[in-house]
Design an enzyme around this catalytic site. Structure first.
Site, PDB file in Angstrom:
ATOM      1  N   ASP A   1       4.717  14.484  12.129  1.00 47.45           N
ATOM      2  CA  ASP A   1       4.712  14.502  10.658  1.00 47.45           C
ATOM      3  C   ASP A   1       3.280  14.553  10.132  1.00 47.45           C
ATOM      4  OD1 ASP A   1       5.724  14.525   8.078  1.00 47.45           O
ATOM      5  OD2 ASP A   1       6.036  12.371   7.978  1.00 47.45           O
TER       6      ASP A   1
ATOM      7  N   PHE B   1      12.103   3.784   5.647  1.00 50.18           N
ATOM      8  CA  PHE B   1      12.460   2.713   6.570  1.00 50.18           C
ATOM      9  C   PHE B   1      11.418   1.606   6.669  1.00 50.18           C
ATOM     10  CE2 PHE B   1      14.274   6.732   7.858  1.00 50.18           C
ATOM     11  CZ  PHE B   1      15.623   6.424   7.871  1.00 50.18           C
ATOM     12  N   GLY B   2      10.176   1.948   6.388  1.00 48.48           N
ATOM     13  CA  GLY B   2       9.116   0.963   6.563  1.00 48.48           C
ATOM     14  C   GLY B   2       8.244   0.824   5.340  1.00 48.48           C
TER      15      GLY B   2
ATOM     16  N   LEU C   1       0.825  -1.208   0.000  1.00 53.68           N
ATOM     17  CA  LEU C   1       0.000   0.000   0.000  1.00 53.68           C
ATOM     18  C   LEU C   1       0.859   1.258   0.000  1.00 53.68           C
ATOM     19  CD1 LEU C   1      -2.600  -1.072   2.729  1.00 53.68           C
ATOM     20  CD2 LEU C   1      -3.096  -0.753   0.298  1.00 53.68           C
ATOM     21  N   GLY C   2       2.019   1.153   0.633  1.00 47.54           N
ATOM     22  CA  GLY C   2       2.884   2.330   0.712  1.00 47.54           C
ATOM     23  C   GLY C   2       4.265   1.948   1.175  1.00 47.54           C
TER      24      GLY C   2
ATOM     25  N   VAL D   1       4.018  -0.633   4.155  1.00 50.64           N
ATOM     26  CA  VAL D   1       2.696  -1.052   4.594  1.00 50.64           C
ATOM     27  C   VAL D   1       2.106  -1.934   3.508  1.00 50.64           C
ATOM     28  CG1 VAL D   1       0.410  -0.275   5.343  1.00 50.64           C
ATOM     29  CG2 VAL D   1       2.395   1.151   5.801  1.00 50.64           C
TER      30      VAL D   1
ATOM     31  N   GLY E   1       8.073   3.794   2.711  1.00 50.80           N
ATOM     32  CA  GLY E   1       8.825   4.979   3.133  1.00 50.80           C
ATOM     33  C   GLY E   1      10.310   4.668   3.117  1.00 50.80           C
TER      34      GLY E   1
ATOM     35  N   LYS F   1       2.065  -2.955   8.979  1.00 52.56           N
ATOM     36  CA  LYS F   1       3.304  -2.173   8.885  1.00 52.56           C
ATOM     37  C   LYS F   1       4.481  -3.063   9.226  1.00 52.56           C
ATOM     38  CE  LYS F   1       2.995   2.210   9.750  1.00 52.56           C
ATOM     39  NZ  LYS F   1       2.947   3.542  10.342  1.00 52.56           N
TER      40      LYS F   1
HETATM   41  N1  ADE Z   1      -1.536   3.090   3.317  1.00 47.49           N
HETATM   42  C1  ADE Z   1      -0.793   3.195   4.409  1.00 47.49           C
HETATM   43  N2  ADE Z   1      -1.480   2.782   5.472  1.00 47.49           N
HETATM   44  C2  ADE Z   1      -2.707   2.413   5.037  1.00 47.49           C
HETATM   45  C3  ADE Z   1      -3.886   1.932   5.672  1.00 47.49           C
HETATM   46  N3  ADE Z   1      -3.924   1.737   6.982  1.00 47.49           N
HETATM   47  N4  ADE Z   1      -4.963   1.693   4.905  1.00 47.49           N
HETATM   48  C4  ADE Z   1      -4.896   1.918   3.601  1.00 47.49           C
HETATM   49  N5  ADE Z   1      -3.833   2.378   2.949  1.00 47.49           N
HETATM   50  C5  ADE Z   1      -2.744   2.631   3.670  1.00 47.49           C
END
Ligand code: ADE
Length: 368
Positions: free
Chosen positions: A228, A36-37, A31-32, A39, A34, A61
């Site tokens: 942040d 260092f981490g 989903l994402g 998701v 960064g 995460k």
């Molecule tokens: N991207 C980062 N965290 C998320 C989340 N909890 N739900 C959906 N997209 C995300």
């Protein structure tokens, strides 16, 4: 006396009641990501007590590299903060954690999944179908006015605004009650709430700003700094609910790199309070400054703050000299004034999140 945040989190215990069996977590797409981490989306089988066997969609995460001990420590800190925090509607809440493989560098922190992703992306991708209810003087048009026929949008108008969104609208909008190709704002907004149609209105932006202030007031009441706060760290869930995400992690990671880039290549400098930039001081009142920048992002529909201005000593100097952004064209006057108050040089002169929440609430009452 309060200990510094990092010492406080070291002392927070991990509660085994949060442990979720690793084998019942099915990891999915990213989903994402960064520095260092990252998701990922996942299915958690039997996450809800009374729904054994069924899976809940969650977000997980984890650290990007299992050999990065600083990143792992930061995630442990975030987990402890999440446990300490308890739950609030406008915060991305903790659902569980897998800590058993931590000696191998694997820590999975399970949080609520927010279907519509982050607010910055959502706003910029739906900019074309925005329904503005603010006139050229910064006043919100009254409800009776918006109900009037003159404000009804014709389908053609909607097509002109955003061809991609309106094709979608045309196919799925409720039947036209007037038979003249006109649909009142009321029915568009109602439909949007029902089916998350890609039309954002001024009312949504006001509602979101109230919800972010509520989530942040909750964080501040628990003595948790975000560090942040930015539209990229606010997530959009179902039924128009927004949730503040990614707190606790950022502060220390940015500490030694003022100009460090975030996951999307954006520089957090543009969200940082003047005292954070000059003296590295963070507080709930520096989060309030960032909230002002989030308001600006929302009412400019996901633009990058300080457009056209490069990051660097010059921007910091300009801000020190009193330079502030103007009210975005779509922002009601009240929100323009609120931004300015959030950006007062003296943190004590800025409103608190409680005051922001109450003031936005009064605004909402006066415009419905
Ligand atoms: N991207 C980062 N965290 C998320 C989340 N909890 N739900 C959906 N997209 C995300």
């Amino acid at each position: 006396p309060l200990l510094p945040m990092e010492d406080q989190t070291e002392m927070l215990p991990y509660d085994q009641r949060w442990e979720f069996p690793r084998y019942r977590l099915k990891l999915g797409t990213q989903l994402g990501v960064g520095c260092f981490g990252r998701v990922v989306k996942a299915k958690a089988v039997g996450m809800n007590k009374n729904s054994n066997g069924t899976a809940r969609t969650v977000a997980v995460k984890m650290v990007k590299s299992q050999t990065n001990s600083a990143a792992l420590e930061a995630l442990v800190r975030e987990l402890k903060i999440l446990i300490h925090l308890g739950s609030h509607l406008n915060v991305v809440n903790l659902l569980g954690a897998c800590t058993k493989e931590m000696h191998k560098g694997e820590l999975l922190v399970i949080v609520e999944y927010c279907r519509f992703g982050n607010l910055q992306t959502y706003l910029s991708s739906h900019r074309g179908s925005f329904v503005n209810l603010v006139d050229e003087f910064g006043n919100i048009r009254s409800q009776s006015e918006t109900e009037e026929k003159e404000n009804a949008l014709s389908l053609q108008e909607m097509c002109d605004r955003d061809p991609t969104a309106s094709t979608f609208c045309l196919d799925l909008l409720p039947t036209d009650p007037t038979g003249r190709g006109e649909i009142g704002l009321e029915s568009i907004c109602q439909y949007q709430r029902d089916a998350a149609l890609p039309c954002i209105t001024t009312h949504d932006l006001i509602s979101w700003s109230f919800q972010i202030a509520s989530g942040m007031d909750y964080l501040a009441s628990k003595k948790v700094l975000h560090g942040d706060l930015a539209a990229r760290n606010v997530l959009l869930a179902d039924a128009g609910v927004v949730k503040v995400a990614d707190f606790g992690m950022a502060k220390r990671l940015y500490y030694d790199g003022k100009y460090e880039k975030t996951s999307q290549g954006l520089l957090p400098v543009k969200w940082m309070a003047i005292e954070s930039l000059t003296d590295r001081v963070f507080s709930s009142q520096s989060d309030v400054w960032s909230f002002g920048v989030v308001l600006w992002e929302m009412f400019s529909l996901g633009k990058v703050p300080y457009p056209g201005m490069e990051i660097g000593h010059l921007l910091v100097k300009e801000i020190q000299n009193g330079y502030r952004m103007e009210r975005p064209i779509n922002a009601p006057n009240f929100f323009g004034e609120t931004m300015a108050r959030c950006w007062k040089a003296d943190p004590n002169e800025r409103p608190t999140f409680r005051q922001l929440k109450d003031a936005i609430c009064s605004q909402m009452e006066s415009c419905i």
